[in-house]
Design a protein around this motif. Structure first.
Motif, PDB file in Angstrom:
ATOM      1  N   UNK A 174     -20.211  42.640 -66.938  1.00 61.50           N
ATOM      2  CA  UNK A 174     -21.169  43.669 -66.552  1.00 61.50           C
ATOM      3  C   UNK A 174     -20.464  45.020 -66.467  1.00 61.50           C
ATOM      4  N   UNK A 175     -21.194  46.100 -66.812  1.00 61.86           N
ATOM      5  CA  UNK A 175     -20.603  47.438 -66.675  1.00 61.86           C
ATOM      6  C   UNK A 175     -20.543  47.815 -65.200  1.00 61.86           C
ATOM      7  N   UNK A 176     -19.511  48.564 -64.845  1.00 63.16           N
ATOM      8  CA  UNK A 176     -19.303  48.935 -63.450  1.00 63.16           C
ATOM      9  C   UNK A 176     -18.680  50.319 -63.395  1.00 63.16           C
ATOM     10  N   UNK A 177     -19.193  51.147 -62.520  1.00 64.41           N
ATOM     11  CA  UNK A 177     -18.593  52.460 -62.286  1.00 64.41           C
ATOM     12  C   UNK A 177     -17.619  52.282 -61.130  1.00 64.41           C
ATOM     13  N   UNK A 178     -16.334  52.405 -61.420  1.00 60.69           N
ATOM     14  CA  UNK A 178     -15.302  52.050 -60.452  1.00 60.69           C
ATOM     15  C   UNK A 178     -15.082  53.137 -59.409  1.00 60.69           C
ATOM     16  N   UNK A 179     -14.294  52.779 -58.403  1.00 59.34           N
ATOM     17  CA  UNK A 179     -13.967  53.711 -57.324  1.00 59.34           C
ATOM     18  C   UNK A 179     -13.176  54.911 -57.811  1.00 59.34           C
ATOM     19  N   UNK A 180     -12.439  54.740 -58.919  1.00 62.53           N
ATOM     20  CA  UNK A 180     -11.657  55.856 -59.448  1.00 62.53           C
ATOM     21  C   UNK A 180     -12.467  56.754 -60.387  1.00 62.53           C
ATOM     22  N   UNK A 181     -13.785  56.531 -60.441  1.00 61.84           N
ATOM     23  CA  UNK A 181     -14.670  57.410 -61.203  1.00 61.84           C
ATOM     24  C   UNK A 181     -14.673  57.161 -62.701  1.00 61.84           C
ATOM     25  N   UNK A 182     -14.393  55.921 -63.100  1.00 59.50           N
ATOM     26  CA  UNK A 182     -14.389  55.576 -64.521  1.00 59.50           C
ATOM     27  C   UNK A 182     -15.256  54.344 -64.756  1.00 59.50           C
ATOM     28  N   UNK A 183     -15.880  54.294 -65.930  1.00 62.75           N
ATOM     29  CA  UNK A 183     -16.637  53.109 -66.309  1.00 62.75           C
ATOM     30  C   UNK A 183     -15.673  52.032 -66.787  1.00 62.75           C
ATOM     31  N   UNK A 184     -16.009  50.793 -66.492  1.00 67.76           N
ATOM     32  CA  UNK A 184     -15.258  49.652 -66.979  1.00 67.76           C
ATOM     33  C   UNK A 184     -16.209  48.485 -67.148  1.00 67.76           C
ATOM     34  N   UNK A 185     -15.749  47.464 -67.824  1.00 66.32           N
ATOM     35  CA  UNK A 185     -16.484  46.211 -67.913  1.00 66.32           C
ATOM     36  C   UNK A 185     -15.740  45.234 -67.028  1.00 66.32           C
ATOM     37  N   UNK A 186     -16.456  44.608 -66.112  1.00 64.16           N
ATOM     38  CA  UNK A 186     -15.853  43.666 -65.175  1.00 64.16           C
ATOM     39  C   UNK A 186     -16.367  42.260 -65.452  1.00 64.16           C
ATOM     40  N   UNK A 187     -15.514  41.287 -65.220  1.00 66.40           N
ATOM     41  CA  UNK A 187     -15.878  39.872 -65.302  1.00 66.40           C
ATOM     42  C   UNK A 187     -15.259  39.175 -64.099  1.00 66.40           C
ATOM     43  N   UNK A 188     -16.053  38.395 -63.432  1.00 62.68           N
ATOM     44  CA  UNK A 188     -15.542  37.579 -62.339  1.00 62.68           C
ATOM     45  C   UNK A 188     -15.504  36.141 -62.837  1.00 62.68           C
ATOM     46  N   UNK A 189     -14.321  35.540 -62.830  1.00 59.15           N
ATOM     47  CA  UNK A 189     -14.173  34.168 -63.304  1.00 59.15           C
ATOM     48  C   UNK A 189     -13.498  33.342 -62.224  1.00 59.15           C
ATOM     49  N   UNK A 190     -13.507  32.029 -62.402  1.00 61.93           N
ATOM     50  CA  UNK A 190     -12.799  31.140 -61.481  1.00 61.93           C
ATOM     51  C   UNK A 190     -11.296  31.393 -61.534  1.00 61.93           C
ATOM     52  N   UNK A 191     -10.814  31.840 -62.694  1.00 59.53           N
ATOM     53  CA  UNK A 191      -9.379  32.024 -62.884  1.00 59.53           C
ATOM     54  C   UNK A 191      -8.885  33.403 -62.476  1.00 59.53           C
ATOM     55  N   UNK A 192      -9.792  34.326 -62.176  1.00 60.51           N
ATOM     56  CA  UNK A 192      -9.386  35.668 -61.785  1.00 60.51           C
ATOM     57  C   UNK A 192     -10.401  36.706 -62.207  1.00 60.51           C
ATOM     58  N   UNK A 193     -10.085  37.919 -61.922  1.00 62.54           N
ATOM     59  CA  UNK A 193     -10.951  39.058 -62.223  1.00 62.54           C
ATOM     60  C   UNK A 193     -10.463  39.721 -63.505  1.00 62.54           C
ATOM     61  N   UNK A 194     -11.393  40.198 -64.320  1.00 66.63           N
ATOM     62  CA  UNK A 194     -11.075  40.871 -65.575  1.00 66.63           C
ATOM     63  C   UNK A 194     -11.699  42.258 -65.536  1.00 66.63           C
TER      64      UNK A 194
END
Length: 157
Positions: free
Chosen positions: A25-45
């Motif tokens: 999913x797209x996410x606007x991060x705390x540092x003011x930049x867009x990123x794509x985030x994935x939450x998995x059982x093995x970790x965060x992407x």
């Protein structure tokens, strides 16, 4: 690149990761930049627009390294020793030659809230290799798990 341009440039990343079964999913991060985030059982992407391609970071925290220690004072001492040892251990890992296909350790820390080790790996791939993102992510997550296991084993010695 404007914020709207960055979000639009990341849309293919969302699509390719979702097609591979990741919950991206797209996410606007705390540092003011867009990123794509994935939450998995093995970790965060996290996938961002890098200097010349997609910057791919995977990270996770392995909680409660010393929670089996019943004596709270002794647990706190072991955690403090782990924090001090972790700094030297990270320098050793960073100075070791990389195996083929192994990615660079970008960060390792002691997480006070989770009472465990956190590790972040990162690599940058060209925009033209965007279709390879699921394979890159899977490989990084495997390396992350191996590295966390190795670091924890050294801290428990």
């Amino acid at each position: 690149m404007t914020r709207c341009d960055t979000r639009a440039a990341l849309e293919p990343v969302v699509q390719v990761l979702r097609a591979a079964g990741f919950w991206a999913y797209p996410l606007y991060s705390e540092d003011g930049r867009w990123l794509v985030a994935c939450d998995t059982e093995a970790g965060r992407v996290d996938v961002r627009i890098g200097s010349d391609g997609y910057l791919v970071e995977v990270w996770d925290v392995s909680p409660g390294l010393f929670f089996d220690e019943e004596d709270e004072r002794r647990r706190m001492i072991r955690e403090r020793l782990a924090r001090m040892t972790l700094t030297r251990l990270v320098e050793t890992i960073r100075s070791a030659p990389l195996a083929p296909g192994e990615e660079l350790l970008s960060d390792a820390w002691w997480d006070e809230q989770e009472h465990g080790v956190g590790v972040r790996l990162s690599t940058e791939i060209p925009f033209s290799a965007g279709s390879m993102l699921p394979d890159v992510v899977s490989s990084l997550l495997e390396q992350l798990d191996e590295l966390l296991t190795r670091i924890e084993a050294r801290l428990l010695d």
